[in-house]
Motif scaffolding. Structure first.
Motif, PDB file in Angstrom:
ATOM      1  N   ALA A   1      31.371  29.297 -14.809  1.00  0.00           N
ATOM      2  CA  ALA A   1      31.091  27.915 -15.176  1.00  0.00           C
ATOM      3  C   ALA A   1      31.423  27.731 -16.645  1.00  0.00           C
ATOM      4  N   ARG A   2      31.523  26.481 -17.033  1.00  0.00           N
ATOM      5  CA  ARG A   2      31.905  26.136 -18.408  1.00  0.00           C
ATOM      6  C   ARG A   2      30.762  25.340 -19.031  1.00  0.00           C
ATOM      7  N   ARG A   3      30.475  25.661 -20.277  1.00  0.00           N
ATOM      8  CA  ARG A   3      29.384  24.931 -20.939  1.00  0.00           C
ATOM      9  C   ARG A   3      29.833  23.566 -21.439  1.00  0.00           C
ATOM     10  N   GLU A   4      28.912  22.671 -21.476  1.00  0.00           N
ATOM     11  CA  GLU A   4      29.128  21.394 -22.164  1.00  0.00           C
ATOM     12  C   GLU A   4      29.351  21.713 -23.638  1.00  0.00           C
ATOM     13  N   THR A   5      30.365  21.110 -24.235  1.00  0.00           N
ATOM     14  CA  THR A   5      30.645  21.397 -25.651  1.00  0.00           C
ATOM     15  C   THR A   5      30.161  20.292 -26.583  1.00  0.00           C
TER      16      THR A   5
ATOM     17  N   ILE B   1      23.793  21.938 -20.619  1.00  0.00           N
ATOM     18  CA  ILE B   1      24.391  21.633 -19.311  1.00  0.00           C
ATOM     19  C   ILE B   1      25.587  22.552 -19.112  1.00  0.00           C
ATOM     20  N   VAL B   2      25.785  23.020 -17.859  1.00  0.00           N
ATOM     21  CA  VAL B   2      27.032  23.731 -17.565  1.00  0.00           C
ATOM     22  C   VAL B   2      27.728  23.041 -16.395  1.00  0.00           C
ATOM     23  N   TYR B   3      29.047  23.212 -16.354  1.00  0.00           N
ATOM     24  CA  TYR B   3      29.831  22.616 -15.284  1.00  0.00           C
ATOM     25  C   TYR B   3      30.398  23.735 -14.423  1.00  0.00           C
ATOM     26  N   CYS B   4      30.071  23.635 -13.133  1.00  0.00           N
ATOM     27  CA  CYS B   4      30.476  24.669 -12.187  1.00  0.00           C
ATOM     28  C   CYS B   4      31.406  24.025 -11.172  1.00  0.00           C
ATOM     29  N   ASP B   5      32.491  24.724 -10.860  1.00  0.00           N
ATOM     30  CA  ASP B   5      33.440  24.161  -9.894  1.00  0.00           C
ATOM     31  C   ASP B   5      32.775  23.870  -8.567  1.00  0.00           C
ATOM     32  N   GLY B   6      31.853  24.749  -8.194  1.00  0.00           N
ATOM     33  CA  GLY B   6      31.192  24.574  -6.901  1.00  0.00           C
ATOM     34  C   GLY B   6      30.020  23.619  -6.960  1.00  0.00           C
ATOM     35  N   CYS B   7      29.178  23.764  -7.963  1.00  0.00           N
ATOM     36  CA  CYS B   7      27.911  23.009  -7.981  1.00  0.00           C
ATOM     37  C   CYS B   7      27.969  21.754  -8.833  1.00  0.00           C
ATOM     38  N   GLY B   8      29.028  21.600  -9.585  1.00  0.00           N
ATOM     39  CA  GLY B   8      29.119  20.415 -10.414  1.00  0.00           C
ATOM     40  C   GLY B   8      28.311  20.556 -11.692  1.00  0.00           C
TER      41      GLY B   8
ATOM     42  N   TYR C   1      15.419  23.317 -32.248  1.00  0.00           N
ATOM     43  CA  TYR C   1      16.308  22.577 -31.349  1.00  0.00           C
ATOM     44  C   TYR C   1      16.201  23.039 -29.901  1.00  0.00           C
ATOM     45  N   LYS C   2      15.592  24.210 -29.717  1.00  0.00           N
ATOM     46  CA  LYS C   2      15.260  24.609 -28.348  1.00  0.00           C
ATOM     47  C   LYS C   2      14.514  23.485 -27.631  1.00  0.00           C
ATOM     48  N   TRP C   3      13.659  22.817 -28.378  1.00  0.00           N
ATOM     49  CA  TRP C   3      12.819  21.784 -27.749  1.00  0.00           C
ATOM     50  C   TRP C   3      13.547  20.460 -27.608  1.00  0.00           C
ATOM     51  N   ASP C   4      14.564  20.232 -28.433  1.00  0.00           N
ATOM     52  CA  ASP C   4      15.462  19.098 -28.166  1.00  0.00           C
ATOM     53  C   ASP C   4      16.055  19.285 -26.764  1.00  0.00           C
ATOM     54  N   GLN C   5      16.480  20.524 -26.523  1.00  0.00           N
ATOM     55  CA  GLN C   5      17.116  20.822 -25.229  1.00  0.00           C
ATOM     56  C   GLN C   5      16.112  20.719 -24.093  1.00  0.00           C
ATOM     57  N   TRP C   6      14.921  21.172 -24.371  1.00  0.00           N
ATOM     58  CA  TRP C   6      13.853  21.071 -23.371  1.00  0.00           C
ATOM     59  C   TRP C   6      13.612  19.604 -22.995  1.00  0.00           C
ATOM     60  N   PHE C   7      13.565  18.754 -24.026  1.00  0.00           N
ATOM     61  CA  PHE C   7      13.388  17.318 -23.753  1.00  0.00           C
ATOM     62  C   PHE C   7      14.564  16.774 -22.962  1.00  0.00           C
ATOM     63  N   PHE C   8      15.755  17.236 -23.327  1.00  0.00           N
ATOM     64  CA  PHE C   8      16.927  16.776 -22.592  1.00  0.00           C
ATOM     65  C   PHE C   8      16.763  17.070 -21.095  1.00  0.00           C
ATOM     66  N   LEU C   9      16.308  18.271 -20.790  1.00  0.00           N
ATOM     67  CA  LEU C   9      16.127  18.638 -19.378  1.00  0.00           C
ATOM     68  C   LEU C   9      15.080  17.755 -18.704  1.00  0.00           C
ATOM     69  N   LYS C  10      13.997  17.479 -19.439  1.00  0.00           N
ATOM     70  CA  LYS C  10      12.956  16.605 -18.865  1.00  0.00           C
ATOM     71  C   LYS C  10      13.519  15.208 -18.618  1.00  0.00           C
ATOM     72  N   PHE C  11      14.303  14.736 -19.571  1.00  0.00           N
ATOM     73  CA  PHE C  11      14.923  13.416 -19.424  1.00  0.00           C
ATOM     74  C   PHE C  11      15.851  13.431 -18.207  1.00  0.00           C
ATOM     75  N   TYR C  12      16.605  14.531 -18.086  1.00  0.00           N
ATOM     76  CA  TYR C  12      17.570  14.651 -16.997  1.00  0.00           C
ATOM     77  C   TYR C  12      16.870  14.642 -15.639  1.00  0.00           C
ATOM     78  N   GLU C  13      15.774  15.385 -15.566  1.00  0.00           N
ATOM     79  CA  GLU C  13      15.004  15.428 -14.309  1.00  0.00           C
ATOM     80  C   GLU C  13      14.552  14.034 -13.888  1.00  0.00           C
ATOM     81  N   ARG C  14      14.198  13.229 -14.885  1.00  0.00           N
ATOM     82  CA  ARG C  14      13.673  11.906 -14.566  1.00  0.00           C
ATOM     83  C   ARG C  14      14.750  10.838 -14.526  1.00  0.00           C
ATOM     84  N   GLY C  15      15.989  11.243 -14.617  1.00  0.00           N
ATOM     85  CA  GLY C  15      17.069  10.250 -14.578  1.00  0.00           C
ATOM     86  C   GLY C  15      17.200   9.477 -15.885  1.00  0.00           C
TER      87      GLY C  15
END
Length: 843
Positions: A511-515, A459-466, A155-169
């Motif tokens: 920061a707080r993690r996405e749950t 994904i994490v949520y940061c008060d400053g960086c969103g 599932y590490k690679w599920d997350q990796w794909f998620f990041l790639k998807f995120y980068e590309r919108g």
RNA sequence: GCGGGCGUGGCGGAAUGGGCAGACGCGCCAGCCUUAGGAGCUGGUGGGAUCUUCCCCGUGAGAGUUCGAACCUCUCCGCCCGCACCA
């Protein structure tokens, strides 16, 4: 060495048999099946070597959820896959047939809540149990290549794909009305809501609508491309389902100016040809313009209506024949074509999520608009007439919704619908009123799940960086092992401080993690690439192996995944392609759907109904080979149906006969002494039967027609038995027959075939032998019996040499004594001959 | 409503570039073997008439094309699956 010990209980199907007054050796599956399975495992017979130089064949079956209990349906799905794999190997292929588990999912988490077992432990136990139950099948699958999707290294690679998807919108978060399953305590993708009463695909609970912030994959970006399915060798209905699901429709977006202001209402229509008949507009209750357009005097009514409508979507719409209702806003728009003043209504038969969330009401030519207009006394102009009718249809007779010829449509009157649409769209674009567009029904894929037992969204949520993605180097975001499972319906991740609290990767602040975790369909959207090297750690999969081994050559699985898994996988593969990871767009060029075996009562097998057929019991009684054989024989593989318990006996008897003819028979011969001299004609006949068997089984196996392949084997063995009685044992033709039969039997019944193969005196495994070839010359008949028809009715049968052409055949048949008598002097007006089949005399 | 698929013995199913309908198996019937058989072997098994042969009817119903249709065409009936207010 192979006699049954006196004290041992023989299996029922192979009861003791007396021949020559003494108990003779018999076929006992309990002895030979475990023996050969152990031997195959020991020798590594099916170990997969990706670098083997033989041509590759990637044979894939959909990975199961480890429910913990294997039922006969699993065997029905997997046995033919194994048989086909063995067939491929014997035909010179390096077949890769991995088997893994789709291991994330709700049942494990529910078990944790109910029984206090950690989902991981529960899942692993189920997997171990299923593997154990698979073992007797003797499947030649590459279990060591089977991924288990809940492992961090996967599932590490599920997350990796998620990041790639995120980068590309392609991964984004938005607040939207979504489907919530109260049973599963989570949101669902649109594909996971089924039926007209909108129930959860997993637990059958009716879903409710909720407004939530969720993660989506931008599937719609590929909607058009996913519609391209030419060249896919898939069942027609799956193609159709996907096409319907994507639901492409071409039309026009057109803006209507609102009176007394500069607001405009944009609608989508596929029937621009009916625009002169548009007499009102309807907005979805949630449409953003509703507030601004509602006149003060209508405010209360509109507010009431919106409230009722919102409740209506939460409660269930029970009837499909619900009336189209709505409320008038008090505002008007102007029809840019006809100039007509159009009241603007709000109605919940208009959906916010499709098109623009607003429509033009054309009651003369749309059923829903018609019902609406009738209900509220709105005008019903008629602007299209049927092509073959001279007069305009009567507005009272109901809407005419087909294409036709335009009337009362200004300069467009007299044009056929299709041409009118084209020209009117030109006018729309010329006047700047709107433009041609394509709409899709398919939505973006909602992947957020409010559950623990899934892949965490990195994904994490940061008060400053969103919203900040977890950096690649920090993957995987591990699921905490110490979660607490309580029946609150809330994800344990929400209360797990150690997981929740983290630092922002960007600014280092708190920061707080996405749950939310990911839909398990994400896990299964790319697994077949990982199968190639499940422990590869430089990326999701080894690109070099993927280049050589994918796309999958043949995919098999249940039709229940026609839209979900298969659509997501096709989407994923395209994204992988655009990321430069693979060079193809379609992951599964060939797909086969096996049928579903129901309980003997004709209903779906389930523990609660008590109609589950357990393969273990059948294997114990009849042996794995018999169970395999029966499952492949009982019906065409793509058909399902009720389990027929009686049919097992037939295949068990067949294997007994195989044994008797090929093994015991040879003993009898030795004890009886020399064989009688066999007639040359019989020997030719035996060769013919052998080569025909090989041809038939080869053709049927290739086409997944296993039932008829086995029928041919049954016929052959019967004939072989007769040939044995006729004294053909010991002849070269007999050896050829026994040898070929063992080989064609081997994919279906690997254990008994192996045992007999060795008893025939061979040393190497039958599963390493080449598939037998047939000689077309030898399959040909010397003489055939053709039917003789008079006026299409069979009156006589005549034996003639094989292969005569039409003219010769008619001549030979007409010369036959009995045929002459049949025609009794009448001269046929016509005679039709069909080679090797029949002659028809027309008198 | 739209789309896809399917209707063949008591049952699962064979046979569709039109050509002997019912392969193979279950079940059933008869015979053999057996102390016995819920085992095994052999044969039979669409319906009707005749009981040896000859014959008639039969692939959901009806029509059509054809020398010939389970298969092709049309109409209808029934069943299964998917989607379903998609503008």
């Amino acid at each position: 060495m192979w006699g049954v010990p006196r004290g041992a209980a023989p299996s029922l199907a192979a009861g003791p048999r007396r021949v020559f007054g003494e108990v003779t050796p018999l076929y006992d599956h309990r002895e030979i099946e475990p023996k050969w399975r152990a031997e195959w495992e020991r020798s590594g017979l099916y170990r997969f070597d990706p670098d083997d130089p033989r041509p590759k064949f990637y044979l894939l079956t959909m990975l199961p959820y480890p429910s913990g209990d294997l039922h006969i349906g699993h065997w029905y799905a997997y046995t033919p896959v194994d048989a086909y794999a063995r067939f491929l190997r014997m035909n010179g292929y390096n077949a890769f047939v991995p088997f893994g588990f789709d291991a994330f999912g709700l049942p494990a988490e529910n078990a944790a809540i109910q029984r206090g077992v950690h989902p991981r432990e529960w899942t692993m136990r189920c997997i171990a149990r299923m593997r154990e139950q698979m073992r007797p099948m003797g499947a030649s699958f590459a279990f060591d290549h089977g991924v288990v999707t809940c492992e961090p290294e996967y599932y590490k690679w599920d997350q990796w794909f998620f990041l790639k998807f995120y980068e590309r919108g392609l991964a984004y978060r938005k607040r939207a009305p979504v489907d919530w399953c109260p049973g599963c305590h989570t949101t669902l993708a649109r594909e996971q809501v089924v039926g007209e009463d909108r129930r959860c695909e997993r637990c059958d609970t009716p879903v409710v609508r909720r407004e939530l912030e969720q993660w989506f994959f931008r599937l719609t970006a590929y909607a058009d491309e996913l519609l391209e399915m030419e060249g896919l060798d898939w069942p027609e209905r799956v193609l159709t389902m996907q096409r319907n699901w994507i639901g492409r429709s071409e039309g026009v977006r057109l803006r209507f100016p609102v009176e007394g202001g500069d607001e405009e209402i944009e609608v989508f229509t596929t029937r621009l040809d009916t625009v002169y008949g548009a007499s009102f507009l309807v907005l979805a209750p949630e449409h953003p313009l509703v507030d601004r357009l509602t006149r003060p005097e209508a405010r209360d009514a509109v507010a009431d209506y919106r409230y009722t409508a919102s409740r209506r979507s939460e409660v269930q719409r029970l009837s499909t024949e619900r009336v189209q209702d709505g409320v008038f806003t008090g505002s008007f728009a102007r029809n840019p074509f006809s100039g007509r003043r159009m009241p603007i209504w709000v109605g919940d038969y208009v959906l916010l999520g499709y098109g623009t969330g607003a429509i033009m009401g054309v009651p003369g030519h749309d059923g829903r608009d018609y019902a609406f207009a009738r209900r509220y006394g709105l005008p019903i102009p008629v602007v299209v007439r049927p092509r073959d009718a001279a007069e305009a249809p009567d507005a009272d007779a109901g809407p005419f919704s087909d294409d036709g010829v335009l009337i009362d449509s200004g300069p467009y009157s007299g044009l056929p619908s299709e041409e009118a649409r084209r020209r009117m769209a030109d006018e729309v674009e010329r006047r700047g009123l709107g433009q041609r567009t394509v709409e899709y029904r398919v939505r973006d894929w909602l992947i957020s799940r409010q559950r623990y037992w899934g892949c965490p969204i990195p994904i994490v949520y940061c008060d400053g960086c969103g919203t900040v993605p977890v950096p690649e180097e920090e993957l995987p975001v591990l699921l905490p092992e110490d979660a607490e499972f309580l029946p609150t319906g809330e994800s344990p991740l929400l209360r797990n401080e150690a997981f929740l609290r983290t630092s922002c990767p960007r600014c280092g602040g708190p920061a707080r993690r996405e749950t939310d975790t990911m839909d398990t369909f994400v896990d299964s959207s790319w697994y077949w690439y990982r199968y190639l090297d499940p422990h590869y750690d430089e990326g999701p999969f080894d690109p070099e192996l993927a280049r050589r081994w994918t796309p999958v050559d043949q995919y098999t699985g249940g039709v229940e995944h026609a839209v979900m898994h298969l659509l997501y996988s096709r989407f994923f593969t395209r994204v992988l392609r655009d990321l430069g990871l693979v060079d193809h767009s379609e992951p599964f060029p060939r797909l086969f759907n096996q049928g579903i075996i129901l309980g003997a009562d004709g209903r779906r097998m389930s523990k609660s109904r008590g109609n589950v057929v357990n393969p273990d019991d059948l294997v114990e009684r009849y042996g794995a080979d018999a169970v395999r054989g029966y499952l492949m024989f009982c019906r065409p593989w793509d058909e399902g149906g009720p389990w027929q318990p009686g049919g097992m006996e037939g295949v068990a008897n067949f294997l007994q006969r195989v044994w008797r003819v090929l093994v015991e028979g040879s003993e009898e011969r030795r004890s009886e002494g020399a064989a009688r001299a066999a007639a040359a004609a019989d020997r030719r006949e035996l060769r013919r039967a052998t080569h025909r068997l090989v041809r038939k089984v080869s053709e049927d196996m290739r086409a997944f027609r296993f039932n008829t392949a086995i029928a041919a084997m049954m016929e052959f063995v019967r004939q072989l038995g007769r040939m044995g009685e006729a004294g053909l044992r010991g002849t070269p033709e007999w050896s050829e027959a026994a040898d070929a039969f063992c080989r064609v039997l081997a994919p279906v019944c690997p254990h008994i075939a192996e045992e007999i193969w060795h008893r025939l005196g061979h040393g190497e495994s039958v599963h390493l032998q080449p598939w037998p070839e047939w000689d077309p010359e030898l399959t040909a008949d010397e003489a055939v019996v053709v039917a003789v028809q008079v006026n299409g009715r069979v009156r006589e049968r005549v034996r003639v040499p094989a292969g005569l052409d039409e003219a010769e055949l008619v001549r030979v048949v007409a010369a036959d004594e009995r045929v002459r008598r049949l025609l009794s002097g009448r001269t046929p007006r016509r005679a039709v001959g069909v080679r090797d089949r029949l002659v028809n005399f027309v008198v």
